[in-house]
Design an enzyme around this catalytic site. Sequence first.
Site, PDB file in Angstrom:
ATOM      1  N   LYS A   1      -4.735  -1.574   0.760  1.00  0.00           N
ATOM      2  CA  LYS A   1      -5.145   0.383   1.164  1.00  0.00           C
ATOM      3  C   LYS A   1      -6.022   0.765   1.132  1.00  0.00           C
ATOM      4  O   LYS A   1      -5.887   0.963  -0.719  1.00  0.00           O
ATOM      5  CB  LYS A   1      -4.110   1.439   1.969  1.00  0.00           C
ATOM      6  CG  LYS A   1      -4.894   2.314   2.809  1.00  0.00           C
ATOM      7  CD  LYS A   1      -4.845   2.168   4.157  1.00  0.00           C
ATOM      8  CE  LYS A   1      -5.078   2.892   4.865  1.00  0.00           C
ATOM      9  NZ  LYS A   1      -6.656   3.809   4.661  1.00  0.00           N
TER      10      LYS A   1
ATOM     11  N   SER B   1      -5.881   8.322   1.644  1.00  0.00           N
ATOM     12  CA  SER B   1      -5.054   7.394   2.904  1.00  0.00           C
ATOM     13  C   SER B   1      -3.802   6.418   2.118  1.00  0.00           C
ATOM     14  O   SER B   1      -3.945   5.479   3.572  1.00  0.00           O
ATOM     15  CB  SER B   1      -6.138   6.808   3.280  1.00  0.00           C
ATOM     16  OG  SER B   1      -6.395   8.010   4.659  1.00  0.00           O
TER      17      SER B   1
ATOM     18  N   LYS C   1      -0.883   6.060   3.733  1.00  0.00           N
ATOM     19  CA  LYS C   1      -0.718   5.332   4.681  1.00  0.00           C
ATOM     20  C   LYS C   1       0.480   4.251   4.961  1.00  0.00           C
ATOM     21  O   LYS C   1       0.644   3.500   5.765  1.00  0.00           O
ATOM     22  CB  LYS C   1      -1.357   5.210   5.915  1.00  0.00           C
ATOM     23  CG  LYS C   1      -2.480   6.369   6.323  1.00  0.00           C
ATOM     24  CD  LYS C   1      -3.846   5.842   6.632  1.00  0.00           C
ATOM     25  CE  LYS C   1      -4.187   7.501   6.957  1.00  0.00           C
ATOM     26  NZ  LYS C   1      -5.740   7.965   7.549  1.00  0.00           N
TER      27      LYS C   1
ATOM     28  N   SER D   1      -7.944   3.090   9.139  1.00  0.00           N
ATOM     29  CA  SER D   1      -7.117   4.742   8.680  1.00  0.00           C
ATOM     30  C   SER D   1      -7.345   5.894   9.125  1.00  0.00           C
ATOM     31  O   SER D   1      -7.699   6.707   9.148  1.00  0.00           O
ATOM     32  CB  SER D   1      -8.045   4.731   7.271  1.00  0.00           C
ATOM     33  OG  SER D   1      -7.217   5.113   6.323  1.00  0.00           O
TER      34      SER D   1
END
Length: 414
Positions: A246, A84, A87, A139
Amino acid sequence: MKLSQIPCFILLLLLMAAGIFFMPRHIPEETPAARLPEPQIHIAATATAPPPLSLHARYACVADAASGRILYGKEYTKKAAMASTTKIMTALLVLESGKLSDTVTASSYAASMPKVHLGMKKGCRYHMKDLLYSLMLESHNDTAVAIAEHLGGSVEGFALLMNKKAKALGMNSTHFVTPNGLDSKEHYSTPADMCRLAAYAIKNKTFCSIIQTKSHSFTDLSGKHSYSLSNKDAFLSYYDGALGIKTGFTGNAGYCFVGASRRNQITLTSCVLASGWPPNKSYKWMDTRELMDYGFSYYKQAEFPLQDLTAAKIPVEEGKKTFVACKQPAVPRTLLSRFDAITVKYDLPSKLYAPIRENTGIGSVSFYINGRLYKKEIVFPAESIEKSVFSDTIRNVSDMWLETFGNKMWERNN
């Protein structure tokens, strides 16, 4: 034919032409001797590098956000799944699209995404900006797909936009397939590329504001569904100077984290991929701390040594001027440590031939760190110099004869 019958201007031309061969040997005092810098400067390291870090991650690095220099790495150019952390790119494309005020409608495909998800229902409509918080704080995979379909027409269309942006940023070892980072053989990046992406992302003030938000609540446009989000980035709360960014996890990628932090006007980015699997959820935080501490402990902002190239006078053949100076190139700045050896190599010609153009490079300066090329700067002439023509030669001969004749007349009269 009598001499008086020869037009005066022809006689003058003949005298000037003769002067080319018999002209006084005179070098103007203002023409300096050619001066070139030393071809190489070397500054040796003053300390021994510390031992390698003990990292759980299979792939990792920490970088200077300003220059992009990798300060420490472990298999940092190897391609791997990044989960993720993908993202980050998804959010940036939203922010740069100018469509933060758009309404996004969830499709059945978006609503079918696995956990972690917002819990979208087909047909539900949302403000795009609310979805950015859903994307970056918790997320959510369904949110990523809804955004991708809205901006790119489809997940595949959005992936094209992601890869186009990656190429523009120099992420040459990265390929995106999904907007959420779910496992796919053709979806991969490297720690070096992800650090580059993070350095670019933190230049966006809205991006930084979102990733540092502790919580966010919103509803869909119908008001029937409400959502409360909390930031899952623990790095923000336990590391001094953390800017966040992130997390990520899939069965293939393991635990991942792309981070950024700032102390004393130094900004670092980091990336750890495959930093353990369940139940070792904390490994990614431990690895990130190790990397950040390494960067802040050993590195300081510094400039490379550069000789004064404006004093480098290069002779010019067949030109209207006999020499040309150089413009001083930009001096690179980066983070340097006591265990870095610095070398600066100059590649400048001993002479040039006219015509010379001010915007055309005539040489270069190369900067090396520990024997590896860090940056190369082109050296440009300080001015343009045209090629000398016959009329210039005649004019120079005339000036020199007039100067010589005038000096003799002055000596005779005095």
